[in-house]
Design a protein around this motif. Structure first.
Motif, short mmCIF file in Angstrom:
data_model
loop_
_atom_site.label_atom_id
_atom_site.label_comp_id
_atom_site.label_asym_id
_atom_site.label_seq_id
_atom_site.Cartn_x
_atom_site.Cartn_y
_atom_site.Cartn_z
N PRO A 112 -6.56 -7.16 -5.16
CA PRO A 112 -5.66 -6.01 -5.10
C PRO A 112 -4.18 -6.38 -5.02
N ASP A 113 -3.86 -7.44 -4.27
CA ASP A 113 -2.45 -7.83 -4.15
C ASP A 113 -1.89 -8.34 -5.47
N ASP A 114 -2.71 -9.08 -6.25
CA ASP A 114 -2.26 -9.56 -7.55
C ASP A 114 -2.13 -8.40 -8.54
N ALA A 115 -3.07 -7.46 -8.47
CA ALA A 115 -2.99 -6.28 -9.35
C ALA A 115 -1.74 -5.47 -9.02
N ALA A 116 -1.43 -5.33 -7.74
CA ALA A 116 -0.24 -4.58 -7.33
C ALA A 116 1.03 -5.26 -7.83
N ASP A 117 1.07 -6.59 -7.72
CA ASP A 117 2.25 -7.33 -8.21
C ASP A 117 2.44 -7.13 -9.70
N PRO B 180 8.95 -9.93 7.31
CA PRO B 180 9.49 -10.56 6.08
C PRO B 180 8.86 -11.92 5.83
N LEU B 181 9.02 -12.41 4.60
CA LEU B 181 8.40 -13.66 4.18
C LEU B 181 8.70 -14.84 5.10
N PRO B 182 9.96 -15.07 5.56
CA PRO B 182 10.21 -16.20 6.46
C PRO B 182 9.40 -16.12 7.75
N VAL B 183 9.21 -14.90 8.28
CA VAL B 183 8.41 -14.74 9.50
C VAL B 183 6.95 -15.06 9.21
N GLU C 155 7.38 -3.51 0.59
CA GLU C 155 8.28 -4.43 -0.11
C GLU C 155 7.50 -5.68 -0.50
N GLU C 156 7.86 -6.25 -1.66
CA GLU C 156 7.08 -7.36 -2.21
C GLU C 156 7.00 -8.54 -1.25
N LYS C 157 8.11 -8.96 -0.67
CA LYS C 157 8.11 -10.16 0.16
C LYS C 157 8.02 -9.81 1.64
N THR C 158 7.01 -9.00 1.96
CA THR C 158 6.66 -8.69 3.35
C THR C 158 5.17 -8.94 3.51
#
Length: 442
Positions: free
Chosen positions: A241-246, A367-370, A278-281
């Motif tokens: 699902p995450d790849d399909a969403a991207d 967020p991605l860094p976290v 958001e994409e990078k969360t």
């Protein structure tokens, strides 16, 4: 290979190991490069397309091949790691010649190319394609038992030089059947757009979904756009699902909504939920399909779920214990049970007695860094994503974190360390290393 050596059919060369003069393996054969000649002269075989351990595809001239035997290629000379780029006058033997519809010169009958053979010319370091293995009868579902098969001289067929519409892909797919999705994606990326679309249409939905997940974004969009909409929706359903969403998020709004409407409602709902973040969360990175168990499930139940071959190793590394409902978003999240713990306890033990409830969770807006910091801190390969009400929304896996932290073109650019200095080398450094070798196709 000595003069008079037997001919070699190219389907037997796909994937075999390539060794340097020291006996070290440098990569595997992914295709062969040939140049068609005027009249009925057999094509000259220029070289091999070799995939290095870094997944870079390079060109290896046949003049530097000293032997092909016992399932391996022996070479000589300095390794040139400049990336392979096909020239207009060249043909990829596996990628473009197999599955073509050609005609027998003598009868005019149309036949399908199943394989071709190559042979080294006597007393020279030159190779050529000498014979063609074909099947008579109409093209269609690939069955080697259908229609008479025969091997003929190259000069006995015609039609290789013509642009073919609707070329099949069955023989090529049979040749690459054992490739991992990432390796097949690498092969597809270097084919022409026409051939990419033909091969994609011949793959089943699950295989195509796995390959799409490994392709660069531009290739994903191109292939999806050439599928019929109903099939495109089926392939999106087969993707994580995450790849399909991207992938859907990169499409125009109109196309995105049309494909979502064609998907099964449950599958579309998962994808829509992921696209809301958001994409990078953590929410944008997570999958909505981790292993979820109720507190009264046993270790035996958990191990049965972990054995599912469709799960990635990261998702199979742990299970999440939650109150009902046991599909995301779940009831109250109780904790995680790690795979190693499942192996240490008796099969009848309840998973509720084994949960790690001290492990921190990620919020969907993290967020991605976290998220990356979480993985580094706790040495995890997957992490639970839990909302403010305490319900499990999904899980983030380390491969998705890396995918979003690496440069956007990481699938097309290799990064590796020099074995002696430990320094990172890249595209330009690789090209400099090969300056002493003849140019591609020379």
């Amino acid at each position: 290979m000595a003069a008079g050596a037997p001919r070699i059919f190219v389907s037997h060369l796909s994937g075999i190991a390539v060794f340097d003069p020291s006996g070290d393996q440098v990569g595997r054969v992914r295709d062969l490069v040939a140049m068609l000649r005027v009249g009925r002269k057999p094509p000259r075989l220029l070289g091999l397309v070799v995939e290095l351990t870094t997944r870079r595809l390079i060109f290896w001239p046949m003049t530097r091949v000293t032997g092909i035997e016992s399932g391996q290629v022996i070479t000589t000379g300095v390794l040139n790691v400049r990336r392979f780029e096909q020239r207009p006058t060249e043909r990829l033997v596996l990628g473009e010649l197999l599955d073509r519809r050609v005609r027998l010169v003598e009868t005019g009958e149309e036949v399908t190319v199943l394989d071709v053979s190559v042979q080294q010319l006597p007393a020279r370091r030159e190779w050529e394609i000498d014979r063609v293995f074909v099947r008579k009868g109409k093209s269609g579902t690939f069955r080697r038992s259908r229609g008479e098969t025969l091997t003929v001289e190259w000069s006995a067929v015609t039609g290789f030089s013509l642009e073919e519409q609707g070329q099949g892909a069955e023989s090529l797919l049979a040749t690459f059947e054992q490739l991992r999705p990432a390796d097949l994606a690498n092969v597809l990326h270097h084919l022409s757009a026409k051939r990419r679309a033909e091969i994609a249409s011949a793959l089943d939905d699950d295989r195509l979904a796995d390959v799409l997940e490994e392709l660069p974004e531009d290739d994903q969009i191109e292939i999806l756009g050439k599928l019929k909409e109903e099939r495109a929706a089926d392939v999106l359903e087969a993707m994580d699902p995450d790849d399909a969403a991207d992938l859907l998020s990169e499409l125009p709004e109109e196309d995105k909504e049309r494909l979502l409407a064609l998907m099964e409602p449950d599958e579309a709902a998962d994808v829509r939920r992921l696209m809301a973040y958001e994409e990078k969360t953590a929410g944008g990175l997570m999958t909505t399909e981790p292993i979820v168990l109720r507190p009264d499930a046993t270790v035996a139940d958990a191990l049965a779920r972990v054995r599912n071959p469709d799960l990635s190793p990261a998702l199979a590394a742990q299970v999440y214990v939650c109150r009902p409902p046991d599909e995301t978003p779940t009831g109250k999240y109780l904790g995680t049970v790690h795979f190693q713990r499942l192996l240490r306890d008796p099969p009848y033990t309840l998973v509720s007695a084994l949960v790690d409830d001290d492990l921190q969770t990620l919020g969907p807006e993290a967020p991605l860094p976290v998220v990356a910091g979480f993985f580094a801190t706790y040495d995890m390969v997957a992490a639970p994503v839990v909302d403010e009400s305490g319900s499990l929304l999904g899980a983030v896996t380390v491969d998705d974190v890396l995918d979003h932290m690496l440069p956007e073109d990481w699938r097309e650019t290799e990064f590796h360390l020099d074995e002696e200095t430990g320094e990172e080398t890249g595209e330009e450094a690789g090209e400099d290393a090969g300056e002493g070798v003849g140019t591609h196709g020379s």
